[in-house]
Design a protein around this motif. Structure first.
Motif: not given
Length: 261
Positions: A5-17, A40-42, A74-77, A99-101
């Motif tokens: 996940x990304x929270x306001x641009x900081x990316x990390x494991x979703x469960x920890x955001x 395929x990521x798109x 875009x950064x998360x993808x 943002x969450x993938x």
């Protein structure tokens, strides 16, 4: 696939955001979101999802930094790479951009539906908001009654949609879907299926459910999923020819637009 996940641009494991517990997106479901399927990521139809996100936010009088949100997606993808899954973008009243993938949910080949009474909230027409408690409850009520998913029916007996999917049906040999005037979501997948198949919008009363020849759900994560039964009554064809045609046409469009091999 691990959720990132990304929270306001900081990316990390979703469960920890985290977001602040005072955010009204959490406390009141006040916010908007979009979900696009990743191949395929798109993301497919991403521009359409972004346009609807902007309309939803405008209707809620919710201002946000669209440029920053898209850059963070875009950064998360780029971080997750060429995965198959889903990207969810959430904008909260508290100003958070999330943002969450995540992996795709498991789906059955066909789905059994159970009708659930539901009164759409008029003030949220054309808004894909975070206020989904009623939709989720409808799904639970349907499962408690032995179905896989709910088919929402208005208090006046008009068939609407599933909690997170558009509903298509074949009656008298023609493919239809309930009209937007009945306060169903203007689903992006619904739009594509309408364009690809020539289906038409038609009011469907619950009294006619037993006469349907085939039916399917359509959504970003489901694509086209055949309906096997409604309120315990099996449909004659699962999947029927028009369901198969719609599924094939949608898959072909996705592959063509994303240039998948």
């Amino acid at each position: 696939m691990d959720e990132l996940a990304s929270v306001d641009g900081t990316i990390g494991p979703a469960a920890q955001m985290t977001i602040p517990v005072t955010d009204e997106g959490l406390l009141r479901g006040d916010g908007v979101f979009e979900v696009a399927r990743l191949y395929a990521g798109r993301p497919f139809a991403w521009d359409e999802h972004v346009e609807r996100l902007q309309r939803s936010a405008a209707n809620l009088r919710l201002e946000f930094d669209l440029e920053a949100a898209l850059a963070e997606v875009d950064a998360l993808l780029a971080k997750v790479g060429p995965v198959d899954g889903a990207i969810r973008l959430v904008i909260t009243r508290g100003g958070r951009r999330v943002a969450v993938v995540s992996p795709l949910p498991e789906r059955q080949r066909a789905v059994a539906l159970g009708t659930v009474r539901y009164a759409p909230t008029r003030v949220l027409d054309a808004v894909k908001s975070l206020s989904y408690a009623a939709n989720m409850l409808a799904s639970r009520l349907a499962r408690e009654a032995g179905a896989d998913e709910a088919l929402l029916v208005s208090p006046h007996g008009r068939v609407l949609e599933a909690p997170t999917s558009a509903f298509f049906f074949v009656l008298d040999g023609r493919l239809h879907t309930p009209p937007l005037a009945d306060h169903v979501l203007d689903s992006i997948t619904r739009r594509h299926v309408l364009e690809l198949t020539g289906a038409t919008a038609r009011v469907l009363h619950e009294d006619l459910l037993g006469e349907l020849e085939e039916a399917f759900l359509a959504s970003t994560t489901r694509e086209v999923q055949p309906v096997s039964s409604i309120d315990g009554r099996p449909l004659p064809a699962v999947p029927g020819p028009q369901t198969t045609e719609a599924a094939d046409a949608l898959r072909h469009r996705i592959a063509a637009q994303l240039r998948l091999t």
